[in-house]
Design a protein around this motif. Structure first.
Motif, PDB file in Angstrom:
ATOM      1  N   MET A   1      49.469  29.525  41.086  1.00 18.26           N
ATOM      2  CA  MET A   1      48.050  29.386  40.725  1.00 18.26           C
ATOM      3  C   MET A   1      47.151  30.022  41.778  1.00 18.26           C
ATOM      4  O   MET A   1      46.191  30.710  41.477  1.00 18.26           O
ATOM      5  N   HIS A   2      47.496  29.742  43.061  1.00 17.55           N
ATOM      6  CA  HIS A   2      46.699  30.313  44.152  1.00 17.55           C
ATOM      7  C   HIS A   2      46.726  31.839  44.115  1.00 17.55           C
ATOM      8  O   HIS A   2      45.700  32.494  44.316  1.00 17.55           O
ATOM      9  N   SER A   3      47.908  32.432  43.877  1.00 15.92           N
ATOM     10  CA  SER A   3      48.016  33.890  43.840  1.00 15.92           C
ATOM     11  C   SER A   3      47.219  34.471  42.680  1.00 15.92           C
ATOM     12  O   SER A   3      46.642  35.560  42.796  1.00 15.92           O
ATOM     13  N   ALA A   4      47.179  33.749  41.551  1.00 11.95           N
ATOM     14  CA  ALA A   4      46.399  34.233  40.412  1.00 11.95           C
ATOM     15  C   ALA A   4      44.916  34.251  40.742  1.00 11.95           C
ATOM     16  O   ALA A   4      44.206  35.227  40.431  1.00 11.95           O
ATOM     17  N   VAL A   5      44.427  33.194  41.388  1.00 12.53           N
ATOM     18  CA  VAL A   5      43.010  33.149  41.785  1.00 12.53           C
ATOM     19  C   VAL A   5      42.705  34.256  42.784  1.00 12.53           C
ATOM     20  O   VAL A   5      41.653  34.909  42.725  1.00 12.53           O
ATOM     21  N   LEU A   6      43.632  34.474  43.720  1.00 11.35           N
ATOM     22  CA  LEU A   6      43.444  35.548  44.719  1.00 11.35           C
ATOM     23  C   LEU A   6      43.299  36.896  44.034  1.00 11.35           C
ATOM     24  O   LEU A   6      42.411  37.687  44.368  1.00 11.35           O
ATOM     25  N   LEU A   7      44.195  37.173  43.068  1.00 15.34           N
ATOM     26  CA  LEU A   7      44.134  38.453  42.364  1.00 15.34           C
ATOM     27  C   LEU A   7      42.841  38.594  41.580  1.00 15.34           C
ATOM     28  O   LEU A   7      42.228  39.675  41.548  1.00 15.34           O
ATOM     29  N   ILE A   8      42.407  37.509  40.947  1.00 13.07           N
ATOM     30  CA  ILE A   8      41.167  37.552  40.171  1.00 13.07           C
ATOM     31  C   ILE A   8      39.980  37.821  41.090  1.00 13.07           C
ATOM     32  O   ILE A   8      39.130  38.676  40.804  1.00 13.07           O
ATOM     33  N   GLU A   9      39.914  37.098  42.220  1.00 14.60           N
ATOM     34  CA  GLU A   9      38.791  37.269  43.141  1.00 14.60           C
ATOM     35  C   GLU A   9      38.789  38.662  43.752  1.00 14.60           C
ATOM     36  O   GLU A   9      37.751  39.345  43.772  1.00 14.60           O
ATOM     37  N   PHE A  10      39.954  39.102  44.259  1.00 14.58           N
ATOM     38  CA  PHE A  10      39.997  40.400  44.926  1.00 14.58           C
ATOM     39  C   PHE A  10      39.766  41.536  43.925  1.00 14.58           C
ATOM     40  O   PHE A  10      39.080  42.516  44.232  1.00 14.58           O
ATOM     41  N   GLY A  11      40.333  41.401  42.718  1.00 11.10           N
ATOM     42  CA  GLY A  11      40.082  42.410  41.699  1.00 11.10           C
ATOM     43  C   GLY A  11      38.616  42.495  41.332  1.00 11.10           C
ATOM     44  O   GLY A  11      38.067  43.592  41.130  1.00 11.10           O
ATOM     45  N   SER A  12      37.962  41.346  41.258  1.00 13.52           N
ATOM     46  CA  SER A  12      36.525  41.337  40.953  1.00 13.52           C
ATOM     47  C   SER A  12      35.719  41.999  42.063  1.00 13.52           C
ATOM     48  O   SER A  12      34.742  42.717  41.803  1.00 13.52           O
ATOM     49  N   ILE A  13      36.146  41.767  43.323  1.00 12.69           N
ATOM     50  CA  ILE A  13      35.458  42.400  44.453  1.00 12.69           C
ATOM     51  C   ILE A  13      35.564  43.923  44.363  1.00 12.69           C
ATOM     52  O   ILE A  13      34.564  44.643  44.481  1.00 12.69           O
ATOM     53  N   ILE A  14      36.780  44.437  44.144  1.00  9.98           N
ATOM     54  CA  ILE A  14      36.988  45.881  44.094  1.00  9.98           C
ATOM     55  C   ILE A  14      36.231  46.495  42.923  1.00  9.98           C
ATOM     56  O   ILE A  14      35.583  47.546  43.055  1.00  9.98           O
ATOM     57  N   LEU A  15      36.298  45.847  41.762  1.00 13.07           N
ATOM     58  CA  LEU A  15      35.567  46.354  40.590  1.00 13.07           C
ATOM     59  C   LEU A  15      34.065  46.375  40.858  1.00 13.07           C
ATOM     60  O   LEU A  15      33.372  47.361  40.546  1.00 13.07           O
ATOM     61  N   GLY A  16      33.561  45.291  41.439  1.00  8.15           N
ATOM     62  CA  GLY A  16      32.133  45.242  41.747  1.00  8.15           C
ATOM     63  C   GLY A  16      31.715  46.320  42.732  1.00  8.15           C
ATOM     64  O   GLY A  16      30.663  46.955  42.570  1.00  8.15           O
ATOM     65  N   LEU A  17      32.550  46.576  43.752  1.00  7.34           N
ATOM     66  CA  LEU A  17      32.240  47.621  44.726  1.00  7.34           C
ATOM     67  C   LEU A  17      32.216  49.000  44.055  1.00  7.34           C
ATOM     68  O   LEU A  17      31.369  49.846  44.371  1.00  7.34           O
ATOM     69  N   GLY A  18      33.152  49.220  43.141  1.00  7.64           N
ATOM     70  CA  GLY A  18      33.166  50.493  42.432  1.00  7.64           C
ATOM     71  C   GLY A  18      31.905  50.708  41.612  1.00  7.64           C
ATOM     72  O   GLY A  18      31.325  51.803  41.610  1.00  7.64           O
ATOM     73  N   LEU A  19      31.462  49.666  40.927  1.00  6.40           N
ATOM     74  CA  LEU A  19      30.244  49.783  40.122  1.00  6.40           C
ATOM     75  C   LEU A  19      29.013  49.982  41.005  1.00  6.40           C
ATOM     76  O   LEU A  19      28.122  50.768  40.675  1.00  6.40           O
ATOM     77  N   LEU A  20      28.970  49.281  42.139  1.00  5.09           N
ATOM     78  CA  LEU A  20      27.851  49.465  43.074  1.00  5.09           C
ATOM     79  C   LEU A  20      27.846  50.878  43.649  1.00  5.09           C
ATOM     80  O   LEU A  20      26.778  51.492  43.819  1.00  5.09           O
ATOM     81  N   GLY A  21      29.047  51.393  43.970  1.00  2.96           N
ATOM     82  CA  GLY A  21      29.133  52.757  44.481  1.00  2.96           C
ATOM     83  C   GLY A  21      28.645  53.779  43.468  1.00  2.96           C
ATOM     84  O   GLY A  21      27.953  54.741  43.811  1.00  2.96           O
ATOM     85  N   ARG A  22      28.996  53.583  42.195  1.00  2.56           N
ATOM     86  CA  ARG A  22      28.525  54.489  41.145  1.00  2.56           C
ATOM     87  C   ARG A  22      27.008  54.414  40.993  1.00  2.56           C
ATOM     88  O   ARG A  22      26.336  55.435  40.809  1.00  2.56           O
ATOM     89  N   PHE A  23      26.466  53.199  41.085  1.00  4.14           N
ATOM     90  CA  PHE A  23      25.013  53.029  40.995  1.00  4.14           C
ATOM     91  C   PHE A  23      24.310  53.758  42.138  1.00  4.14           C
ATOM     92  O   PHE A  23      23.304  54.452  41.936  1.00  4.14           O
ATOM     93  N   ALA A  24      24.840  53.593  43.367  1.00  2.00           N
ATOM     94  CA  ALA A  24      24.243  54.264  44.526  1.00  2.00           C
ATOM     95  C   ALA A  24      24.331  55.783  44.400  1.00  2.00           C
ATOM     96  O   ALA A  24      23.377  56.505  44.724  1.00  2.00           O
ATOM     97  N   ALA A  25      25.473  56.280  43.922  1.00  2.00           N
ATOM     98  CA  ALA A  25      25.633  57.726  43.769  1.00  2.00           C
ATOM     99  C   ALA A  25      24.665  58.285  42.728  1.00  2.00           C
ATOM    100  O   ALA A  25      24.155  59.395  42.875  1.00  2.00           O
ATOM    101  N   ARG A  26      24.401  57.510  41.699  1.00  2.00           N
ATOM    102  CA  ARG A  26      23.493  57.966  40.644  1.00  2.00           C
ATOM    103  C   ARG A  26      22.086  58.198  41.193  1.00  2.00           C
ATOM    104  O   ARG A  26      21.391  59.130  40.793  1.00  2.00           O
ATOM    105  N   PHE A  27      21.679  57.325  42.121  1.00  2.00           N
ATOM    106  CA  PHE A  27      20.332  57.437  42.686  1.00  2.00           C
ATOM    107  C   PHE A  27      20.345  58.063  44.080  1.00  2.00           C
ATOM    108  O   PHE A  27      19.347  58.023  44.795  1.00  2.00           O
ATOM    109  N   ARG A  28      21.493  58.608  44.490  1.00  2.00           N
ATOM    110  CA  ARG A  28      21.632  59.411  45.693  1.00  2.00           C
ATOM    111  C   ARG A  28      21.203  58.681  46.961  1.00  2.00           C
ATOM    112  O   ARG A  28      20.396  59.170  47.744  1.00  2.00           O
TER     113      ARG A  28
END
Length: 419
Positions: A1-28
């Motif tokens: 259970m702990h490993s599943a929560v870890l994967l969910i949290e860390f995956g959400s962090i990486i996905l969120g960072l990717g979306l933020l990076g795309r947003f920043a690149a769009r507005f330079r």
């Protein structure tokens, strides 16, 4: 259970960072402030604190610092560093005096003590090479005559980091004067030894590491870097310095290949590092230090502009180029957070982390604006304060009009730009 929560949290962090990076690149603009804000949102006192993945994120953040310094070292050869040090050390001294002293003075005025003063001096001293390189590319100034001056100032700051980080590491660890002196002596000795080996035997080292297989090259370089960083940290020398020295020791095709392979990893773990720093900063602690951070940002933005102006003037750059050089150096970012992170981890001063976060957020946003507008604003102000005589408006060097040297800047081949 702990490993599943870890994967969910860390995956959400990486996905969120990717979306933020795309947003920043769009507005330079740089994604660093968005990464810091996301860490604030999900850290102590944030909207949704993370629990299961915090230890994993901490390890990723440490790897991020190591990769930042490794990639920095890959940008230079030992001979380049030595020649830059000989040619431009006065600019480095002016840079240190104008930009480190305000940070030290602010810490002492706030009653934080001498150790926090040394740390905050580094936070206000070091410019963000990543943000500055991106801004120069976006503005099309890579081939300008003032760009080598900007890069030389950044190189000298990077060299200073090899001495400064061991000092800070010893201070925040609370070791005595004798132990601190031994740590610094070891750091300087190792740095000198690596530079000597890189100059004399750089090709041999690069041939040993070299491989035609990208997978093997990646594993050898990454493994060697983390190993050396760990040994350096065990010797009470900063792991970041060890990684920086590994980068310097590699050259030629090996450095180019490693740079290409490691760039995505560097971007990933560096983003995780910024999130980790934000996670350990309580958003409620930022408003009390916002005014000092803003005042410090204004003062050190002005001192960075003065640094670039002086360095460009010393190099014979025309008036407009001097203002452009000064405006380009204002941004602070990754290394200011790295330095502050050392003090935060050691628990030196609770308010230091929030102040550094607010300070970097202000200047990482302000930096691209000063790079773009310092020169036209300075030119407009000069013309307003000192009207020109008829027939002199186009004279080189009088109102900032480009002289013959600057008019040829577009014909110059692009200077190397660091990530």
């Amino acid at each position: 259970m702990h490993s599943a929560v870890l994967l969910i949290e860390f995956g959400s962090i990486i996905l969120g960072l990717g979306l933020l990076g795309r947003f920043a690149a769009r507005f330079r603009f740089s994604p660093i402030p968005l990464y810091l804000l996301s860490g604030l949102a999900f850290g102590e006192g944030g909207l949704l604190p993370l629990g299961a993945s915090e230890e994993f994120v901490a390890t990723g953040a440490e790897i991020g610092v190591i990769l930042l310094l490794l990639m920095l070292g890959l940008e230079y050869t030992a001979s380049d560093l030595v020649s830059n040090l000989k040619a431009h050390y006065p600019a480095g001294l002016v840079d240190c005096a104008l930009n480190a002293l305000p940070g030290a003075a602010a810490a002492l005025l706030l009653g934080w003590g001498p150790v926090a003063a040394v740390v905050l001096a580094g936070v206000t001293w070091i410019s963000s090479s990543g943000v500055i390189a991106k801004v120069l590319g976006d503005l099309g100034r890579v081939g300008n005559r003032e760009t080598p001056v900007i890069l030389s100032v950044l190189v000298l700051e990077d060299l200073a980091m090899a001495v400064y980080l061991p000092i800070v590491t010893a201070l925040v660890a609370g070791v005595g004067l004798a132990a601190g002196g031994v740590t610094l002596a070891i750091a300087l000795g190792v740095a000198g030894l690596v530079l000597f080996a890189a100059v004399r035997y750089g090709r041999v080292i690069s041939r040993f590491v070299s491989s035609d297989d990208p997978e093997k090259l990646l594993l050898v370089v990454l493994g060697l870097t983390i190993l050396v960083a760990g040994v350096a940290q065990q010797l009470q020398v900063s792991a970041a310095v060890g990684a920086f020295l590994v980068g310097i020791a590699l050259s030629g095709e090996v450095a180019e290949g490693a740079h290409t392979l490691l760039s995505p990893l560097r971007d990933l773990f560096a983003a995780v590092f910024f999130v980790f720093f934000g996670l350990h900063t309580d958003p409620a602690s930022i408003p009390p230090v916002l005014l000092p951070a803003l005042a410090l940002a204004v003062v050190t933005a002005a001192t960075k502009i003065a640094t670039g102006y002086w360095a460009a003037r010393r190099a014979g750059i025309s008036l407009k180029g001097r203002w452009r050089a000064g405006g380009a150096l204002v941004a602070r970012g990754e290394f200011s957070i790295v330095i502050a992170g050392l003090a935060v981890t050691a628990g030196i001063e609770p308010s230091l982390g929030p102040l550094a976060t607010a300070y970097v957020l202000i200047l990482v946003v302000l930096g691209p604006l000063t790079a773009r507008y310092t020169e036209p604003v300075a030119t407009w102000w000069t013309r307003r304060r000192k009207p020109q005589e008829p027939g002199t408006a186009d004279a080189p060097g009088v109102t900032g009009a480009p002289g013959p040297a600057e008019q040829q800047s577009e014909a110059r081949p692009p200077a190397p730009v660091r990530d």
